[in-house]
Design a protein around this motif. Sequence first.
Motif, PDB file in Angstrom:
ATOM      1  N   GLY A  16       0.830  -1.199   0.000  1.00 19.06           N
ATOM      2  CA  GLY A  16       0.000   0.000   0.000  1.00 19.06           C
ATOM      3  C   GLY A  16       0.860   1.243   0.000  1.00 19.06           C
ATOM      4  N   HIS A  17       0.253   2.357   0.419  1.00 23.70           N
ATOM      5  CA  HIS A  17       0.892   3.664   0.339  1.00 23.70           C
ATOM      6  C   HIS A  17       0.838   4.334   1.701  1.00 23.70           C
ATOM      7  CE1 HIS A  17       1.130   8.006  -0.909  1.00 23.70           C
ATOM      8  NE2 HIS A  17       2.046   7.508  -1.712  1.00 23.70           N
ATOM      9  N   VAL A  18       1.849   5.152   1.983  1.00 28.01           N
ATOM     10  CA  VAL A  18       1.939   5.790   3.301  1.00 28.01           C
ATOM     11  C   VAL A  18       0.738   6.675   3.609  1.00 28.01           C
ATOM     12  CG1 VAL A  18       4.457   5.692   3.415  1.00 28.01           C
ATOM     13  CG2 VAL A  18       3.342   7.676   2.336  1.00 28.01           C
ATOM     14  N   SER A  19       0.062   7.173   2.579  1.00 29.10           N
ATOM     15  CA  SER A  19      -1.116   8.017   2.818  1.00 29.10           C
ATOM     16  C   SER A  19      -2.253   7.245   3.475  1.00 29.10           C
ATOM     17  CB  SER A  19      -1.612   8.632   1.502  1.00 29.10           C
ATOM     18  OG  SER A  19      -2.066   7.616   0.612  1.00 29.10           O
ATOM     19  N   GLN A  20      -2.206   5.920   3.434  1.00 27.60           N
ATOM     20  CA  GLN A  20      -3.241   5.107   4.065  1.00 27.60           C
ATOM     21  C   GLN A  20      -3.073   5.049   5.585  1.00 27.60           C
ATOM     22  OE1 GLN A  20      -2.442   1.935   0.735  1.00 27.60           O
ATOM     23  NE2 GLN A  20      -4.289   1.314   1.805  1.00 27.60           N
ATOM     24  N   ILE A  21      -1.884   5.405   6.069  1.00 28.37           N
ATOM     25  CA  ILE A  21      -1.616   5.371   7.511  1.00 28.37           C
ATOM     26  C   ILE A  21      -0.909   6.668   7.901  1.00 28.37           C
ATOM     27  CG2 ILE A  21      -1.688   2.898   7.986  1.00 28.37           C
ATOM     28  CD1 ILE A  21       1.296   2.747   7.367  1.00 28.37           C
ATOM     29  N   PRO A  22      -1.605   7.796   7.849  1.00 29.11           N
ATOM     30  CA  PRO A  22      -0.945   9.081   8.070  1.00 29.11           C
ATOM     31  C   PRO A  22      -0.531   9.343   9.507  1.00 29.11           C
ATOM     32  CG  PRO A  22      -3.311   9.394   7.778  1.00 29.11           C
ATOM     33  CD  PRO A  22      -3.010   7.960   7.445  1.00 29.11           C
ATOM     34  N   ARG A  23      -1.240   8.762  10.504  1.00 25.93           N
ATOM     35  CA  ARG A  23      -0.951   9.060  11.920  1.00 25.93           C
ATOM     36  C   ARG A  23      -0.361   7.844  12.615  1.00 25.93           C
ATOM     37  NH1 ARG A  23      -6.480   9.874  14.422  1.00 25.93           N
ATOM     38  NH2 ARG A  23      -6.852   8.044  13.088  1.00 25.93           N
ATOM     39  N   PRO A  24       0.506   8.048  13.603  1.00 24.61           N
ATOM     40  CA  PRO A  24       0.962   6.916  14.409  1.00 24.61           C
ATOM     41  C   PRO A  24      -0.240   6.181  15.014  1.00 24.61           C
ATOM     42  CG  PRO A  24       2.329   8.820  14.844  1.00 24.61           C
ATOM     43  CD  PRO A  24       1.200   9.307  13.976  1.00 24.61           C
TER      44      PRO A  24
END
Length: 403
Positions: free
Chosen positions: A62-70
Amino acid sequence: MNATTTESDLRVTPEAPVPPSPDSVLEHGRYFTSLPREYYLDEERFKSEVDRVWCEQWVYAGHVSQIPRPGDYFILNMQDESLIITRSSATEINAFHNVCRHRGLRLCQESKGHFGPRIVCPYHTWSYGRDGTLHKATRMTDGEFFDYADWGLAKAHVSVWQGFIFVSMAEKAPAPVSSMIDAKTNADMEMIEPLRMKVAVEKIYEADANWKLLLENGVECYHCPSVHPEFCVSLDASAMADYYAEDYLPNLVQGLIIPVKGELESLSMDGRYLSKKLLGKFGEGTPIPYAFGTGFMTQPGYAWGGFHPDYGMVASTLPVSAGRSIMICQWFVHEDAVEGVDYDVEEMIKIWDITNHQDLAIQERQQLGVSGRRYVPGPNSPSQEPGIHSALRKYLEMMGEPY
């Protein structure tokens, strides 16, 4: 006709297909083929492929934008395996096996979500930190019966390149994805700034076909004019064939270009932009190079990403069984693009959605044909299907078989 010859003796019996040489399933003198019938049907072989190919290579997650927050996470399911892809901190992304270390419960059932300060198993409330360390085994003190440090969540390897997340369940991690990508692809991807993209929409397709048929179809455009008339309105099919003949490398990950006809703007039904908000530096006024396109590809377990000045699409195939696969597609736009203002979802997905349905229908028909007892792979085109040759050699290499 003599006294010992009967009419039935004179009937011509059809010759049985000649199987490939046992020491080479691809190479046959002046030509090469795809794989023998059993490679697409046998469930025991399929299980071995999961272990020796899919669990060893880099798989697009996937892409980092799918998990923006810790604490944010999403799940990647692949055959019997399930991974939790989570942002453990502002700078760290982890992939944990979705299995409690106590008695094996799957920790997460939802496809995505957010963890608080702890990842808590709902069975016996064992709790883990966002970094996977065991913090509390209910009513068992650290060091009393065992050391907490030995029982953190099992990790898979993670490699993040240009904001795209790849995972591997191998004992030893493959080389980083960044080390496999050529300089031109890196430079072109930096032009569109993938870290400033977001997933506009995701769609899952199902196919009653072996995953290698999806791989083989994806690394050739021999079929494009006959199967994809809509796609070929904007796709430069001849340049696609040239790419596989001249630029293709049998790497686990490599750059990829899905070329658009030079006079057009983007890969779309009419060749025009699908998003008014252009990607990266192009949205800031940087001139767009002629026929610009960039992307990446993984193999033998197959994923590909194609990006143009206005949007991109990443498709990831995943194995289900010897005769079944799924394909997960994500469409990307600029992080500031507004649905209904800058882009229309239905228009954005249309060209790839049509193409994907056409491809998967072909693969399902191919699976039916390959399943027939009379099937023997025929000669492939050295100019139009060289990608199949390279991809299957990589597959056989990982399977420990001669090619």
